[in-house]
Design a protein around this motif. Sequence first.
Motif, PDB file in Angstrom:
ATOM      1  N   ALA A  46      -1.227 -18.029  -4.814  1.00 39.42           N
ATOM      2  CA  ALA A  46      -0.490 -16.876  -4.287  1.00 39.42           C
ATOM      3  C   ALA A  46      -1.247 -15.582  -4.549  1.00 39.42           C
ATOM      4  O   ALA A  46      -1.344 -14.715  -3.671  1.00 39.42           O
ATOM      5  N   LEU A  47      -1.780 -15.441  -5.760  1.00 38.44           N
ATOM      6  CA  LEU A  47      -2.588 -14.252  -6.065  1.00 38.44           C
ATOM      7  C   LEU A  47      -3.838 -14.221  -5.210  1.00 38.44           C
ATOM      8  O   LEU A  47      -4.280 -13.151  -4.756  1.00 38.44           O
ATOM      9  N   GLY A  48      -4.439 -15.389  -4.972  1.00 40.60           N
ATOM     10  CA  GLY A  48      -5.590 -15.439  -4.078  1.00 40.60           C
ATOM     11  C   GLY A  48      -5.226 -15.005  -2.675  1.00 40.60           C
ATOM     12  O   GLY A  48      -5.988 -14.280  -2.014  1.00 40.60           O
ATOM     13  N   GLY A  49      -4.042 -15.428  -2.197  1.00 44.14           N
ATOM     14  CA  GLY A  49      -3.595 -15.000  -0.874  1.00 44.14           C
ATOM     15  C   GLY A  49      -3.350 -13.509  -0.804  1.00 44.14           C
ATOM     16  O   GLY A  49      -3.721 -12.841   0.167  1.00 44.14           O
ATOM     17  N   CYS A  50      -2.713 -12.966  -1.847  1.00 46.50           N
ATOM     18  CA  CYS A  50      -2.491 -11.514  -1.893  1.00 46.50           C
ATOM     19  C   CYS A  50      -3.819 -10.761  -1.894  1.00 46.50           C
ATOM     20  O   CYS A  50      -3.985  -9.756  -1.194  1.00 46.50           O
ATOM     21  N   ALA A  51      -4.784 -11.257  -2.690  1.00 51.82           N
ATOM     22  CA  ALA A  51      -6.093 -10.601  -2.771  1.00 51.82           C
ATOM     23  C   ALA A  51      -6.808 -10.655  -1.428  1.00 51.82           C
ATOM     24  O   ALA A  51      -7.467  -9.684  -1.016  1.00 51.82           O
ATOM     25  N   PHE A  52      -6.678 -11.771  -0.701  1.00 53.01           N
ATOM     26  CA  PHE A  52      -7.331 -11.882   0.605  1.00 53.01           C
ATOM     27  C   PHE A  52      -6.721 -10.907   1.607  1.00 53.01           C
ATOM     28  O   PHE A  52      -7.442 -10.178   2.301  1.00 53.01           O
ATOM     29  N   ILE A  53      -5.380 -10.905   1.703  1.00 54.14           N
ATOM     30  CA  ILE A  53      -4.724 -10.000   2.651  1.00 54.14           C
ATOM     31  C   ILE A  53      -5.041  -8.547   2.317  1.00 54.14           C
ATOM     32  O   ILE A  53      -5.327  -7.729   3.200  1.00 54.14           O
ATOM     33  N   GLN A  54      -5.007  -8.199   1.014  1.00 56.38           N
ATOM     34  CA  GLN A  54      -5.278  -6.825   0.598  1.00 56.38           C
ATOM     35  C   GLN A  54      -6.701  -6.412   0.936  1.00 56.38           C
ATOM     36  O   GLN A  54      -6.950  -5.308   1.423  1.00 56.38           O
ATOM     37  N   SER A  55      -7.668  -7.290   0.684  1.00 55.55           N
ATOM     38  CA  SER A  55      -9.078  -6.919   0.836  1.00 55.55           C
ATOM     39  C   SER A  55      -9.599  -7.040   2.257  1.00 55.55           C
ATOM     40  O   SER A  55     -10.587  -6.395   2.607  1.00 55.55           O
ATOM     41  N   GLN A  56      -8.929  -7.849   3.101  1.00 54.56           N
ATOM     42  CA  GLN A  56      -9.450  -8.073   4.447  1.00 54.56           C
ATOM     43  C   GLN A  56      -8.567  -7.501   5.553  1.00 54.56           C
ATOM     44  O   GLN A  56      -9.054  -7.263   6.656  1.00 54.56           O
ATOM     45  N   ILE A  57      -7.299  -7.269   5.264  1.00 51.92           N
ATOM     46  CA  ILE A  57      -6.385  -6.782   6.303  1.00 51.92           C
ATOM     47  C   ILE A  57      -5.801  -5.415   5.945  1.00 51.92           C
ATOM     48  O   ILE A  57      -5.828  -4.491   6.753  1.00 51.92           O
ATOM     49  N   LEU A  58      -5.291  -5.281   4.724  1.00 49.75           N
ATOM     50  CA  LEU A  58      -4.700  -4.000   4.305  1.00 49.75           C
ATOM     51  C   LEU A  58      -5.796  -3.067   3.786  1.00 49.75           C
ATOM     52  O   LEU A  58      -5.781  -2.614   2.646  1.00 49.75           O
ATOM     53  N   VAL A  59      -6.751  -2.793   4.652  1.00 55.79           N
ATOM     54  CA  VAL A  59      -7.901  -1.955   4.294  1.00 55.79           C
ATOM     55  C   VAL A  59      -7.641  -0.553   4.844  1.00 55.79           C
ATOM     56  O   VAL A  59      -7.753  -0.316   6.050  1.00 55.79           O
TER      57      VAL A  59
END
Length: 726
Positions: free
Chosen positions: A84-97
């Motif tokens: 879940a933390l990995g998913g949050c980190a991915f969305i934050q770093s690749q989409i919520l830029v």
Amino acid sequence: MIKNSLIDFRRAVISVALPWIVLLVAPLTFFYGNRAEFDFALDDVLVPLATIFITAAVILYLFLWLAQQGGWRKKHFLSALLVALGGCAFIQSQILVWEFGPLDGRGVDWDGRYIEQIIEVCVWSLILLGTFVFSRKYTNLPYNFATVLVLAGVLSIGGTWFTSSKGHTTEYVSTRANVLHPENNTILIVLDTFQSGAFSQILERYPKDARAFDGFVFYPNAVAGFPTTYPSIPYILTGRQYQNKEPIEKFAMSSYAAKGLPKYFYEAEYGQSYSALVPKSLNGIEEYNAEVQSKGGILRGQDTKEGIHAFVQLVDAGLFRVMPTSLKPFIYNEGAWLISHWLVSSLPPTQHRVDIRFIDWLTSNLVTKSDNRGEFRLYHFFGAHLPLVMDENHRYQPNLDLSWDNYVQQARGSLKMVSRLLESLKKNKVYNNANIMVISDHGTMTFAPRESRCEDEWGCDINENRHASGMPLFLYKPANSQGAIRVTDEAVSLGDISCLLSIEYKLDDCERSKSVRAGERYFYWYNWGHEYWGKKYMPPLTEYRVDGHAHDASAWQETGRVFTREGIKHVDLLPNVRNGEKISLVNADSNVYVAFGWSPSEGSHRWTDGGVAGIEFEISRIRGDEDIAFQLAAAPYLAQGKIEEQQVEVIANGYKLDTWAISKKGIFDVRIPAKAIGEKGHVQLSLNISNPAAPSSFGHSNDNRNLGLAAHWFRLRDLENRSVSR
């Protein structure tokens, strides 16, 4: 008794997901997405990045295994948490830029980002809660989710790599930057963004700072060619000015091939080494047996500590990308970056740190053993470039106000680096015979020139920011020149340098310099954005002809020509404003209307800076000599308990029209009588503001500008059809 095998593929995939996103995907996509901003290659950091990723993954794998061995009831919860933390980190770093502007220490506006933070809280909560809930029902969910994250990370890295601009290569085996000739040396030192007025003030207030400059001549009457670095370096080295007729990289390469210092010193059998701030601006000179390396690259070839710093810098960047906005300031650390500052270096961040380290290395390792006929060296330092983070003694000073005094303080620091180099040349007995220039590639757009004057009673074509950007530092010491530093008002431009350093070093012999003194210096202004590092052409170039002293703003005259990739556009220097037409004061075309006293556009508004601001235009008349109404959409700068309103006196071509009392945002109007309208409908409005103030004086921010009004647009209306609101 062993309940679970140590080797488990599913456990391995789950263990990999979080460090894969945080330690590889986020740093690498940040690197490829901003490749031109880094002075190192991926080869410099890939091995340590991979090492720390594998280490983190192994630790998490063993932790999961031990949890299962101990029969911990919540072991499934732990697997779900990791993915879940990995998913949050991915969305934050690749989409919520989100857009934060240049991350170089100039300051980031963290306020007013509530919408972004609300979105992030919702997304993170949804991912965490959803993973926990559904993993109880679907036991394979953590493994499947982790697999998706690994594949998505591969696609993200591949996508940013494919679309990234060309970066730096790694060839740091050796360097000639520290090798000089016993007798024949020509040295060109560039201090980025060092305005000539700063040196004038240093000479006046801190004369000891210039003691090392024996035999130098200071030329305050110098004109730059451009307001930023990219086209300035080819101009300095060849004397040719870019005009958007071809891609800039192609222009630079053809200029180096046609004439200029690289070709001249190659034919003179000199060795050449260019310690670059922006290697891209030097593409093409390698053909002349010239070594081109960034200063950071040179240091990494000589000192393993620099390689470690590059690696830590990228880890910081990755952490910045994966963290929610509320935690990003902690990682960013006012431009010093969290891990980089505390683990690797306490020196000023960004390129200032590289400059200090480079000077340390260069002065400690300078040798005079060249077997060429001579040596040419270019050292390009960050100089006085923003952000303001360094004092005159090279100490890190975070949160400095954006003020002229702090700018001069940082300029003094960069000048002391040059003094160390000059003293090292003297120590190695090559100073007297050397031909040395210390220049800047341009001035600064941030601070109005202190020595500026306007000798035209009707006002000047160029505003303060443009004028300041065209006033570079220009210091020159011919071979065997001795004595205290001298100051001359002789006219020069940065285009003279290639001539001066290639024809026995006599200004009078330069044909270009003869035309310069006849009033043919040209400066090309444009609205620069960092995206242009990756574009083939420059923004539209507005041409100014400088016919007179560089300090006299009235000598800077717009020619009416704008150079674009489509060709030359001839423009009216004061566009006609039609009845009812709303004229933006914030878009790219608005600079022609702001005569003086304005800051650069901030997207939604443009602040006045100081007690007087001007708006200039020509009226496209509707009916004969009738009066006309002027409307301005603006908001005042207020400070509770200190400034409750702004009194704004409105003057048109010397006629006082009205005084506005502005206490809130609105549209403010005034009648312009026919008698106040000049020939061809020319109008210059002066807004005299009663209480301009700096936000820094009230503790509102670090902004040191004297703000009065935030303007949005203006409009003209005939008196019968105008609508009035206050």
